[in-house]
Design an enzyme around this catalytic site. Structure first.
Site, PDB file in Angstrom:
ATOM      1  CB  SER A   1      -0.883   0.015   1.256  1.00 20.64           C
ATOM      2  OG  SER A   1      -0.075   0.332   2.370  1.00 20.64           O
ATOM      3  CE  LYS A   2      -1.113   7.943   0.042  1.00 20.66           C
ATOM      4  NZ  LYS A   2      -0.046   8.689   0.689  1.00 20.66           N
ATOM      5  NE  ARG A   3      -2.163   3.877   5.848  1.00 24.16           N
ATOM      6  CZ  ARG A   3      -2.962   2.871   6.200  1.00 24.16           C
ATOM      7  NH1 ARG A   3      -2.643   2.074   7.196  1.00 24.16           N
ATOM      8  NH2 ARG A   3      -4.098   2.671   5.559  1.00 24.16           N
TER       9      ARG A   3
ATOM     10  CG  ASP B   1       3.562   7.547   2.418  1.00 21.66           C
ATOM     11  OD1 ASP B   1       4.138   7.752   1.321  1.00 21.66           O
ATOM     12  OD2 ASP B   1       2.365   7.784   2.614  1.00 21.66           O
TER      13      ASP B   1
ATOM     14  CD  GLU C   1      -0.653  12.037   1.846  1.00 23.43           C
ATOM     15  OE1 GLU C   1       0.134  11.148   2.145  1.00 23.43           O
ATOM     16  OE2 GLU C   1      -1.894  11.884   1.795  1.00 23.43           O
TER      17      GLU C   1
END
Ligand code: GLU
Length: 507
Positions: A262-264, A267, A285
């Protein structure tokens, strides 16, 4: 049976930036089409107006341009089956849904939100609710109310949807090119909405209708669509259309293998999950992209190809053309592929190593322009040649070479502490005098003279080389000191040594 011309499609919904999993799906479609002399199309599936995100379609197009996936037919390019954007085909779908009602495979449902909510509360078993055979019988639809009333409701413009009528007690079987035989019992399917009350088709209807009309031979898509496939099979049957072949690709997993990437994760662990940078309009964002992080498109593609496919040999570096030659769905695995950020950088490094200094110099020139600095190509190429193997990503070129273009503004404290002694300034002053006396300032001459100087004074290499590097580079990094000296030239080297002598104080 006559062999079908291979036609595949990548069909993203423009609901945000394209995840790298989507780029991989597009890549496999593209490789498969090219390998078989087929056609690869891009179709934009934007029938869900609530999830539409402005800019997402342009982002998708730009991403593919960057990474070198060229569609044969697309909204931009057109083609024999245009339009390729479902919102431009909106008027086409209702008739297909109605034809299924006529044939008894679908029905009009007039349930209001409140009625649905009540049914959800009354009928849900362990928190899950299915609009299935049992539910259908209790609700207000064209199977439970008389035809005259149905007509009245339709004529009066009453809100309604069209639902697929799933047969009870049936097994839906189909063959998946990656997973083999897939069997799903209709007890696990519900009467999916095909056409919504807002006048738009759902994904399921539009997707199947368009795959049929666009003569798609193979549906190659992510595993997350596997649960929808039985429904699509039922739709093909209901329409009486020939079915495409299906291939559901394995998921991309987090680096630790636990769950979908996932994007998380990106990050958290500092790697991009999108091909290009993306700014969320609502929150402002900014998510980083492979392009902006300094990956080469050919490395990005090579790395992505290996997330789920392997060529069955030990070769890891493939150009797009080489991949087209060897690609096959048989070499796509069933289980999820773990994303490895270090491996992604490794791929990029390999491609950086394959670039020649003139190619690398082009990237450095961009950095220089951005900093309003100007240097001749030849000089920048020589710098590139010296730091060539030190850059994993494009920005590393600058990080490894900035001191060839400007003097250091500060000196690394740790190095000063360890390497700068009270006698250093005097030694460096002697070295400057020695350098001034040299017949030329080639790396070879500077090296020979410096070594002689050290031997004569009975000094170790580090006693002079470390302070020299500190003055010239500002820290202990960089390629061979004599190569740096020769490239910067005697005047600049002396200027930097003299500045160092004045500025650096032993601690
Ligand atoms: N529109 C779907 C998506 O967003 C397409 C799925 C499919 O390929 O059938 O991924």
């Amino acid at each position: 049976m006559e062999k079908r011309h291979i036609r595949v499609r990548f069909a993203p919904s423009p609901t945000g930036p394209l995840h790298i999993g989507g780029v991989r799906t597009a890549l496999y479609n593209f490789l498969f089409a090219r390998k078989h002399g087929g056609t690869c199309i891009l179709r934009i599936e934007d029938t869900d107006q609530n999830r539409f995100v402005p800019g997402a379609e342009a982002y998708i197009a730009e991403s593919f341009k960057w990474c070198g996936i060229a569609f044969d037919e697309s909204p931009e390019k057109g083609g024999p089956f245009a339009p390729y954007r479902q919102s431009d085909r909106k008027t086409l779908y209702r008739d297909y849904a109605e034809s299924l009602v006529e044939k008894g495979f679908a029905y009009y449902a007039f349930d209001s939100e409140e009625e649905l909510e009540k049914a959800r509360q009354d009928l849900s078993v362990k928190g899950t609710f299915q609009y299935d055979g049992a539910t259908r019988k209790r609700m207000k639809n064209s199977l439970t109310i008389p035809p005259s009333e149905v007509q009245e409701l339709l004529d009066s413009g009453k809100d309604h949807v069209i639902r697929l009528k799933i047969q009870e007690n049936e097994e839906v079987r189909f063959h998946d090119l990656i997973r083999g035989e897939v069997v799903v019992h209709t007890a696990n399917l519900d009467d999916k909405v095909l056409f919504k009350s807002d006048g738009w088709p759902t994904y399921h209807l539009a997707n199947v209708v368009d795959d049929h009309l666009m003569e798609i031979s193979h549906v190659i898509r992510g595993e997350e669509w596997l649960p929808s496939a039985p429904l699509h099979v039922l739709l093909y049957r209901a329409f009486g259309w020939e079915m495409p072949e299906f291939a559901h690709l394995p998921l991309l997993l987090k680096p630790d293998g636990n769950g979908k990437l996932s994007k998380r994760d990106g990050d958290k662990l500092g790697f991009p999950v999108f091909p290009l940078q993306w700014k969320d309009q609502a929150t402002g964002e900014l998510s980083c992209g492979y392009r902006e992080s300094g990956y080469l498109p050919e490395a990005f593609i090579n790395m992505l190809a290996f997330l789920g496919w392997n060529p069955g040999t030990t070769q890891e570096l493939f150009s797009m053309d080489e991949m087209i030659q060897v690609f096959s769905l048989e070499h796509v695995g069933k289980s999820g592929s773990r994303f490895d950020p270090a491996k992604a950088r490794w791929f990029n490094h390999q491609y950086m190593l394959r670039k020649n200094p003139a190619e690398l110099a082009v990237f450095l020139q961009k950095e220089l322009t951005a900093r309003s600095l100007s240097f001749p190509d030849k000089y920048v190429e020589s710098v590139s040649a010296l730091i060539h193997d030190r850059a994993e990503l494009i920005p590393d070129l600058w990080k490894q070479s900035w001191f060839f273009f400007k003097p250091p503004e500060s000196y690394d404290e740790e190095t000063v502490k360890k390497k700068w002694k009270p006698e250093t300034p005097a030694l460096l002053t002697d070295l400057v005098n020695l350098y001034r006396s040299l017949p030329d300032f080639s790396a070879h001459t500077v090296e020979a003279a410096t070594k002689e100087f050290l031997v004569a004074l009975n000094l170790g290499m580090g006693q002079i080389m470390n302070p020299l590097r500190l003055c010239v580079v500002g820290s202990g990094m960089g390629p061979g000191m004599f190569d740096i000296a020769a490239l910067l030239g005697i005047e600049e080297i002396i200027r930097r040594i003299e500045k160092g002598i004045q500025t650096i104080k032993s601690i």
